[in-house]
Design a protein around this motif. Structure first.
Motif, mmCIF file in Angstrom:
data_model
loop_
_atom_site.group_PDB
_atom_site.id
_atom_site.type_symbol
_atom_site.label_atom_id
_atom_site.label_comp_id
_atom_site.label_asym_id
_atom_site.label_seq_id
_atom_site.Cartn_x
_atom_site.Cartn_y
_atom_site.Cartn_z
ATOM 1 N N TRP A 194 0.778 -1.223 0.069
ATOM 2 C CA TRP A 194 -0.037 -0.097 -0.053
ATOM 3 C C TRP A 194 0.870 1.447 0.041
ATOM 4 O O TRP A 194 0.697 2.069 -0.870
ATOM 5 C CB TRP A 194 -0.887 0.177 1.272
ATOM 6 N N HIS A 195 1.936 1.387 1.105
ATOM 7 C CA HIS A 195 2.788 2.414 0.931
ATOM 8 C C HIS A 195 3.482 2.669 -0.298
ATOM 9 O O HIS A 195 3.579 3.740 -0.646
ATOM 10 C CB HIS A 195 3.599 2.528 2.301
ATOM 11 N N ARG A 196 3.891 1.810 -1.122
ATOM 12 C CA ARG A 196 4.627 1.676 -2.269
ATOM 13 C C ARG A 196 3.948 2.313 -3.288
ATOM 14 O O ARG A 196 4.260 3.247 -3.810
ATOM 15 C CB ARG A 196 5.047 0.256 -2.854
ATOM 16 N N ALA A 342 11.222 5.078 13.600
ATOM 17 C CA ALA A 342 11.606 6.555 12.910
ATOM 18 C C ALA A 342 10.404 7.585 13.159
ATOM 19 O O ALA A 342 10.664 8.868 13.013
ATOM 20 C CB ALA A 342 11.989 6.357 11.572
ATOM 21 N N HIS A 343 9.252 6.779 13.007
ATOM 22 C CA HIS A 343 8.007 7.875 13.360
ATOM 23 C C HIS A 343 8.119 8.442 14.515
ATOM 24 O O HIS A 343 7.909 9.502 14.961
ATOM 25 C CB HIS A 343 6.844 7.053 13.133
ATOM 26 N N GLU A 344 8.197 7.677 15.500
ATOM 27 C CA GLU A 344 8.313 8.277 16.973
ATOM 28 C C GLU A 344 9.393 9.009 17.253
ATOM 29 O O GLU A 344 9.366 9.932 17.894
ATOM 30 C CB GLU A 344 8.259 6.826 17.934
ATOM 31 N N ASN A 362 2.618 9.936 14.915
ATOM 32 C CA ASN A 362 1.025 9.450 14.983
ATOM 33 C C ASN A 362 0.731 9.369 13.423
ATOM 34 O O ASN A 362 0.677 10.170 12.851
ATOM 35 C CB ASN A 362 0.131 10.570 15.722
ATOM 36 N N PHE A 363 0.242 8.031 13.107
ATOM 37 C CA PHE A 363 -0.212 7.784 11.873
ATOM 38 C C PHE A 363 -1.233 8.811 11.326
ATOM 39 O O PHE A 363 -1.317 8.955 10.132
ATOM 40 C CB PHE A 363 -0.830 6.476 11.513
ATOM 41 N N ILE A 364 -2.092 9.325 12.400
ATOM 42 C CA ILE A 364 -3.230 10.318 11.793
ATOM 43 C C ILE A 364 -2.650 11.405 11.246
ATOM 44 O O ILE A 364 -3.053 12.026 10.168
ATOM 45 C CB ILE A 364 -3.890 10.690 13.162
ATOM 46 N N HIS A 375 10.991 9.168 4.408
ATOM 47 C CA HIS A 375 11.125 8.119 5.299
ATOM 48 C C HIS A 375 10.634 6.706 4.804
ATOM 49 O O HIS A 375 11.294 5.726 4.483
ATOM 50 C CB HIS A 375 10.506 8.411 6.592
ATOM 51 N N HIS A 376 9.417 6.862 3.961
ATOM 52 C CA HIS A 376 9.033 5.755 3.614
ATOM 53 C C HIS A 376 9.583 5.407 2.177
ATOM 54 O O HIS A 376 9.365 4.143 1.921
ATOM 55 C CB HIS A 376 7.216 5.721 3.120
ATOM 56 N N SER A 377 10.222 6.241 1.495
ATOM 57 C CA SER A 377 11.021 5.997 0.351
ATOM 58 C C SER A 377 12.121 4.957 0.908
ATOM 59 O O SER A 377 12.397 3.863 0.028
ATOM 60 C CB SER A 377 11.711 7.092 -0.274
HETATM 61 CU CU1 C2O Z 1 1.281 4.517 7.168
HETATM 62 CU CU2 C2O Z 1 4.888 5.229 8.137
HETATM 63 O O1 C2O Z 1 3.079 4.895 7.922
#
Ligand code: C2O
Length: 633
Positions: A194-196, A342-344, A362-364, A375-377
């Motif tokens: 999904w994130h890709r 990494a989010h936190e 927070n994912f929201i 980051h997601h890359s």
């Molecule tokens: Cu949907 Cu790094 O999150």
């Protein structure tokens, strides 16, 4: 609901078994008996063909991929501070289209020309790139709210799909009837695909806004321990950068973690708040390598790396999750869990004015920060890297790392908006090969190798001789508790059998991955939680270094939606009728057992779970889980 193609293959096998009478039938003499046998064979072939077709049909009916779109009902996402957030997406202006692979230009010699995602710490030295990058975001932020390409709506895509705003659907297509089960693309095998695809469209939109088809996102190479700048928050996202970068800046970040701090994958906000997280850069470097090694290298099965199955009805762990009581199940893979850190680390934390830990924490809110996409890359890059890592885990030494092959996985379906504002239906099967999507990553294998081939310290002598009988066994399917003090359990082990190979895509027991599994850990939606696990080292505690030989991995939970708005922060800490995520956590132990000199499957081990504590409640409250067991994948 198979979770793996190989299951259906083996079930075909058992269905097309040739009738015993044919195999051992009396061999008759003379013509008539021979023609009878031929007749029998003919019928057997017909029957087989029929059964085969029937099975194939049933397969279609039985497959339960999650189907989702942003059309239809969409509920606001509750947050701790302020009114619930509207994360719903605009309706498409044109007919929804199906995903097709992009046209990929080729060189004269026929080689594909792919856009290259490069490391952020390198790209930020290129003023031309930074200007373009900033301009693309500036234009995205200037688009009207009604435009699905706007930054606001790009954030909403993540906020909605990752926080149960939509419902799963019954039939493919954006308007299939809804099932009533809320949709969540984290905590399972949908996380990476999904994130890709989310990034794929995000990048195409940015590229089209600056009319540069070669534009590619950077990747924040936070796993890189070779280059001292790679794991820092990239300077191009920060104030006083020198080149105009206002569109890349976000005020809701933890300024205590600005450079020269490097991202610490053992990070825990609770310890930090207590002033007890004081490591040298050298210690952080080795802990980071060890975390990457345990979250990526030692995870060879699709389930361990990508996460557990997610099928219609959400209930991916049998009937053990009480969905109607507000429980949502999940099984994050190793990659997802380390990504949470990494989010936190990036979001605001321990700030009473921001109990929701916006943005990255927070994912929201996370996708309101442009750093999210870089980051997601890197997370996406690591998925590609994972597939190239040699076995190094199983006894056979030859197992390949592969994505799931089941229909449930491949036919999982989402919608995104493309650069032309069209709503596109995408399936997981479209996402599995990044080169077909027209991009690649700069080769940073020199730094990847540092964690791929990482050698933890040799095991301590006391761990090799650790006496498991001194520790209690977990209560199977019962009440087990992890408090602020580490807990140790004796884990019964057994040898794998051919049964364990079923549906795993392996042909013998030597190719299996051995896991220690914490089942049904109950975590309030609004809480951070972190569990580090050690084998045969009951002395492990919150300060034990993660570069120890006995450390086998980490689970980090980030708060997300589903919080009951009728309660304030302090009240909800009482947990009486809070919403919970019920997660299964896998720790892969083949390599650790080898280091400990445990070659015999009958040797029991001691599993120590170190909780780093939850943030919002009193330090005496812990977590419960239903079982701790050995499993093969
Ligand atoms: Cu949907 Cu790094 O999150």
């Amino acid at each position: 609901m198979d979770t793996d193609m190989t299951t259906s293959v083996s079930s075909f096998g058992s269905l097309i078994r040739i009738p015993q009478s044919l195999l051992h039938g009396k061999v008759g003499s003379g013509r008539s008996s021979a023609s009878k046998t031929r007749q029998h064979l003919k019928w057997a072939v017909y029957t087989c063909a029929f059964v085969f077709c029937l099975q194939a049909l049933l397969e279609v009916v039985e497959a339960d991929p999650v189907l989702a779109s942003s059309l239809g009902s969409c509920k606001p996402v509750p947050v701790l501070k302020g009114a619930p957030l509207h994360c719903c997406l605009p309706a498409p202006k044109r007919l929804t289209i199906r995903f097709t692979f992009p046209f990929i230009p080729r060189t004269l010699l026929g080689r594909p020309i792919l856009r290259e995602r490069k490391p952020a710490h390198i790209l930020q030295k290129d003023p031309e790139y930074v200007r373009k990058y900033n301009l693309a975001y500036a234009r995205m932020k200037a688009l009207p709210d009604t435009d699905p390409r706007s930054f606001l709506n790009q954030w909403r895509v993540h906020c909605s799909f990752c926080n149960e705003a939509f419902q799963q659907r019954k039939t493919p297509g954006p308007l299939g009837p809804e099932t009533g089960v809320l949709l969540q693309v984290h905590y399972s095998w949908t996380f990476l695909p999904w994130h890709r695809m989310y990034l794929y469209y995000h990048e195409r939109i940015l590229a089209s806004l600056i009319n540069d088809p070669t534009f590619a996102l950077p990747f924040w190479n936070w796993d890189n321990q070779l280059d001292k700048d790679a794991a820092k928050m990239p300077a191009m996202f920060l104030p006083k950068f020198g080149i105009p970068n206002a569109a890349l800046f976000d005020e809701f970040r933890n300024s205590n973690h600005y450079p020269p701090k490097i991202l610490y994958l053992g990070y825990n906000s609770k310890l930090e708040a207590e002033g007890q997280q004081n490591l040298t850069d050298q210690q952080i470097k080795y802990e980071n390598l060890c975390v990457m090694y345990n979250q990526v290298t030692t995870k060879i099965s699709a389930r361990d790396f990508l996460g557990g199955p997610y099928v219609v009805g959400t209930d991916n762990s049998a009937a053990t999750v009480n969905v109607s009581a507000g429980e949502t199940p999940g099984e994050s893979g190793g990659m997802e869990s380390v990504h949470n850190v990494a989010h936190e680390w990036t979001g605001l934390i321990n700030d009473p004015d921001h109990p929701d830990n916006e943005d990255m924490g927070n994912f929201i809110y996370a996708a309101r920060d442009p750093i999210f996409y870089t980051h997601h890359s890197n997370v996406d890059r690591l998925w590609d890297v994972w597939k190239t890592i040699p076995d190094k885990v199983t006894k056979s030494g030859i197992r390949k790392r592969m994505d799931y092959m089941s229909r449930d996985f491949l036919d999982t379906e989402f919608t995104f908006f493309d650069e032309n504002q069209n709503m596109v239906i995408v399936k997981v099967r479209d996402s599995l090969d990044s080169s077909k999507l027209g991009y690649k990553y700069t080769d940073v294998s020199e730094s990847d190798k540092m964690w791929i081939y990482y050698e933890p310290l040799p095991a301590q002598e006391s761990s090799k001789t650790c006496n498991s009988s001194e520790y209690p066994a977990p209560v199977p399917s019962g009440y087990n508790y992890i408090g602020m003090d580490p807990v140790s359990f004796k884990l019964d082990r057994r040898a794998p059998t051919t049964e364990d190979c079923r549906g795993k895509g392996v042909n013998n027991v030597d190719q299996l991955q051995e896991d220690v599994v914490l089942e049904r850990v109950k975590i309030p939606h609004l809480e951070y939680a972190r569990f580090d696990v050690f084998i045969n080292y009951p002395a492990a505690n919150r300060w034990t270094h993660l570069y120890m030989s006995e450390y086998v991995g980490t689970f980090t939970h980030l708060p997300s939606g589903m919080v009951d708005m009728s309660k304030s922060v302090s009240e909800s800490s009482s947990e009486s009728d809070d919403k919970f995520r019920i997660v299964t956590i896998r720790y892969s132990v083949n390599a650790a057992l080898k280091r400990l000199g445990i070659t015999d499957y009958n040797t029991d081990i001691v599993v120590t779970v170190v909780s780093k504590g939850k943030r919002n409640s009193s330090p005496t409250t812990g977590f419960t889980f239903s079982n701790l067991k050995q499993d093969f994948q």
